[in-house]
Design a protein around this motif. Structure first.
Motif, PDB file in Angstrom:
ATOM      1  N   LEU A   1      29.983  32.317  -0.776  1.00 43.23           N
ATOM      2  CA  LEU A   1      29.556  33.444   0.049  1.00 43.23           C
ATOM      3  C   LEU A   1      28.292  33.142   0.832  1.00 43.23           C
ATOM      4  CD1 LEU A   1      30.140  36.287  -2.589  1.00 43.23           C
ATOM      5  CD2 LEU A   1      31.722  35.455  -0.841  1.00 43.23           C
ATOM      6  N   THR A   2      27.869  31.865   0.840  1.00 42.85           N
ATOM      7  CA  THR A   2      26.651  31.475   1.557  1.00 42.85           C
ATOM      8  C   THR A   2      26.962  30.873   2.921  1.00 42.85           C
ATOM      9  OG1 THR A   2      26.595  29.236   0.594  1.00 42.85           O
ATOM     10  CG2 THR A   2      25.527  31.012  -0.652  1.00 42.85           C
TER      11      THR A   2
ATOM     12  N   ILE B   1      25.562  30.248  -9.456  1.00 44.62           N
ATOM     13  CA  ILE B   1      26.491  29.617  -8.516  1.00 44.62           C
ATOM     14  C   ILE B   1      25.759  29.198  -7.253  1.00 44.62           C
ATOM     15  CG2 ILE B   1      28.506  30.025  -7.044  1.00 44.62           C
ATOM     16  CD1 ILE B   1      29.513  31.942  -9.254  1.00 44.62           C
ATOM     17  N   GLY B   2      24.901  30.092  -6.733  1.00 44.64           N
ATOM     18  CA  GLY B   2      24.152  29.779  -5.513  1.00 44.64           C
ATOM     19  C   GLY B   2      23.211  28.604  -5.692  1.00 44.64           C
ATOM     20  N   ARG B   3      22.650  28.452  -6.900  1.00 46.20           N
ATOM     21  CA  ARG B   3      21.749  27.324  -7.179  1.00 46.20           C
ATOM     22  C   ARG B   3      22.509  26.042  -7.488  1.00 46.20           C
ATOM     23  NH1 ARG B   3      18.938  31.470 -10.073  1.00 46.20           N
ATOM     24  NH2 ARG B   3      19.998  30.817 -11.988  1.00 46.20           N
ATOM     25  N   LYS B   4      23.839  26.121  -7.515  1.00 45.73           N
ATOM     26  CA  LYS B   4      24.696  24.964  -7.805  1.00 45.73           C
ATOM     27  C   LYS B   4      24.453  24.424  -9.216  1.00 45.73           C
ATOM     28  CE  LYS B   4      26.129  25.105  -3.525  1.00 45.73           C
ATOM     29  NZ  LYS B   4      27.452  25.667  -3.168  1.00 45.73           N
TER      30      LYS B   4
ATOM     31  N   ALA C   1      20.729  30.469  -3.232  1.00 42.22           N
ATOM     32  CA  ALA C   1      20.758  29.334  -2.301  1.00 42.22           C
ATOM     33  C   ALA C   1      19.604  29.364  -1.308  1.00 42.22           C
ATOM     34  CB  ALA C   1      22.086  29.326  -1.545  1.00 42.22           C
ATOM     35  N   GLU C   2      18.662  30.306  -1.490  1.00 42.05           N
ATOM     36  CA  GLU C   2      17.500  30.471  -0.609  1.00 42.05           C
ATOM     37  C   GLU C   2      17.917  30.766   0.827  1.00 42.05           C
ATOM     38  OE1 GLU C   2      14.777  27.248  -1.076  1.00 42.05           O
ATOM     39  OE2 GLU C   2      14.446  27.647  -3.202  1.00 42.05           O
ATOM     40  N   ARG C   3      18.967  31.608   0.965  1.00 43.65           N
ATOM     41  CA  ARG C   3      19.390  32.079   2.287  1.00 43.65           C
ATOM     42  C   ARG C   3      19.086  33.574   2.395  1.00 43.65           C
ATOM     43  NH1 ARG C   3      22.843  29.581   5.555  1.00 43.65           N
ATOM     44  NH2 ARG C   3      21.937  31.123   6.962  1.00 43.65           N
TER      45      ARG C   3
ATOM     46  N   ARG D   1      20.580  35.714   5.295  1.00 40.89           N
ATOM     47  CA  ARG D   1      21.953  36.223   5.172  1.00 40.89           C
ATOM     48  C   ARG D   1      21.991  37.459   4.280  1.00 40.89           C
ATOM     49  NH1 ARG D   1      26.396  33.357   6.403  1.00 40.89           N
ATOM     50  NH2 ARG D   1      27.496  34.097   4.536  1.00 40.89           N
ATOM     51  N   ALA D   2      21.180  37.477   3.236  1.00 37.61           N
ATOM     52  CA  ALA D   2      21.122  38.659   2.374  1.00 37.61           C
ATOM     53  C   ALA D   2      20.631  39.870   3.162  1.00 37.61           C
ATOM     54  CB  ALA D   2      20.205  38.393   1.177  1.00 37.61           C
ATOM     55  N   ALA D   3      19.614  39.680   3.996  1.00 37.35           N
ATOM     56  CA  ALA D   3      19.074  40.787   4.793  1.00 37.35           C
ATOM     57  C   ALA D   3      20.098  41.298   5.802  1.00 37.35           C
ATOM     58  CB  ALA D   3      17.799  40.339   5.514  1.00 37.35           C
TER      59      ALA D   3
END
Length: 458
Positions: free
Chosen positions: A8-9, A82-85, A309-311, A314-316
């Motif tokens: 989802l990133t 998951i986002g941090r892999k 994932a430090e995005r 995209r969250a905003a």
């Protein structure tokens, strides 16, 4: 067999939200249809069974919301991993520990409910005749509660992996089974005796047994739930990670339905006919809120994966899109409920007096549902962002500072219209509070590097 996780990133933000939210709309609608079916069928039995549902619904929703908060903690922990892999082992441990934790806690809650529900409903103002109907339903519901929580934890794992369709499919099949069994067990068929209100509780129990069996089988088959050789490794770390969001989120999610139970007590001042109409209206309201509840289910994993994932950009953008949808949808559903409140209420409530109370609520509160949508989506985003204390503060302020004081003051001064006015004020001011809280926690702030391309990327 291991199924790939939906990332989802990447890609358009609205597609990421829709990937989880769209199927969840069907699933949530199906689940809420159970409460509507209970009200419809039991309303055919008379005023007392319908009034019993009016008392039961906010109470069991409050208790269930505790597990929704726990599943929010599961979603936040797993989606950020998951986002941090992180490794699959770490993800599987979190998932397994979340399901075990939820099941254990839910058994304790179910025992407490079984023991305390007679006194609780007397406190809420249920008459002796209505209490008899309640006592036929609640034991079956308490017995099925651990099954529900186990199911919700597994569904949170599915959503964290972007598998909203799986969660929605199980919810839909379970709800269809419940609704299908309702008239058979309530009214009887052939050798099956008419069980009345008890039949509604039994139908819920049987449907949840089937749903849990299906969810566990799918989770194991897909590889998203596995038992490793050392299943208790890092158990305490997992509990702390889940509880960091889950504990305040559980309280936050329970506050609104608990407040509705207290508002029902205020409505009982007007009379049990008003309680029946109010209960019918809140069920219709729940159905109208389904797309917004699905939106909150979608924004959680999107924020979780992207924050991990430090995005943050995209969250905003995702939350801006959600709030915009709340406003547009709110206008549409408000207009529909204003125009068709009377026939809708009459289809659910038994008797013209109860229907009029229900229609009065729907006619005016419908215009304010956009604000409640902003509250639930904002809370879901803050939970996924590890800001569950903020979501707790938002929910507590909406209920304790606005809704309850205004409801009791309103019913004292103006009768039932005062209850309606309090609901409108709570939703509108709650929406404003959601915008403020998500801005302060950084969720609505686009990073400067992303502002110039926000429209294209969304």
């Amino acid at each position: 067999m291991s199924q790939p996780t939906r990332d989802l990133t990447r890609g358009a933000v609205w597609r990421a939200i829709a990937a989880v939210s769209a199927p969840m709309t069907i699933g949530i609608f199906a689940v809420l249809s159970v409460g509507l079916a209970d009200a419809f069928f039991l309303g055919r039995l008379g005023r007392d069974p319908l009034a019993a549902v009016g008392y039961i619904f906010p109470v069991i929703t409050a208790i269930t919301s505790l597990s929704i908060g726990l599943s929010a903690g599961t979603n936040a922990a797993v989606s950020q991993a998951i986002g941090r892999k992180e490794s699959e082992d770490a993800e599987h441990r979190l998932a397994l520990h979340a399901v075990g934790l939820g099941t254990t806690l839910s058994i304790l809650v179910a025992l407490a409910v079984w023991w305390s529900f007679p006194a609780l409903f007397r406190l809420l103002g249920a008459s002796e005749a209505v209490a008899v109907e309640i006592a036929e339903y609640m034991p079956w519901w308490a017995l099925s509660f651990p099954l529900l929580v186990t199911l919700m934890q597994i569904q949170a794992v599915f959503r964290a992996h972007g598998k909203g369709g799986w969660a929605a499919g199980i919810m839909t099949v379970s709800a269809l089974m419940n609704v299908g069994m309702d008239p058979i067990l309530i009214f009887g068929l052939g050798p099956i005796p008419a069980l009345g209100t008890e039949g509604a509780g039994l139908a819920t129990f049987l449907a949840r047994v089937a749903a849990v069996c299906g969810a566990v089988a799918l989770a194991v088959w897909s590889g998203l739930l596995r038992v490793r050789s050392r299943p208790f490794l890092e158990l305490w770390f997992s509990i702390k990670t889940i509880a960091h969001v889950g504990a305040p989120a559980a309280v936050s999610n329970a506050i609104n339905p608990a407040g509705m139970a207290a508002v029902t007590a205020a409505v009982s001042v007007v009379g049990e006919t008003a309680v029946a109409g109010f209960g019918a209206a809140t069920r219709v309201q729940s159905m109208a809120l389904v797309p917004l509840m699905a939106l909150s289910a979608g924004i959680g994993p999107v924020v979780g994966q992207n924050w991990g994932a430090e995005r943050q950009d995209r969250a905003a953008r995702g939350l801006w899109l959600c709030f915009s949808w709340c406003a547009l949808y709110g206008l549409g559903v408000g207009a529909l409920l204003f125009l068709f409140a009377t026939p809708i209420a009459a289809a659910i409530a038994n008797g013209s007096d109860a229907a009029e109370f229900g229609a009065q609520y729907l006619r005016w509160v419908g215009w304010s549902l956009f604000g409640y949508g902003m509250v639930v989506t904002g809370n879901a985003a803050m939970n996924a962002r590890d800001k569950a204390v903020w979501s707790l503060g938002l929910s507590l302020s909406r209920i304790a500072v606005i809704y309850l004081p205004l409801a009791w003051a309103g019913v004292t001064l103006f009768g039932y219209p005062g209850i309606v006015g309090a609901a409108v004020a709570a939703n509108v001011l709650g929406g404003a509070g959601a915008a403020f809280a998500t801005w302060k926690t950084g969720l609505l702030r686009l990073p400067s590097r992303a502002r110039s391309t926000a429209a294209q990327a969304a």
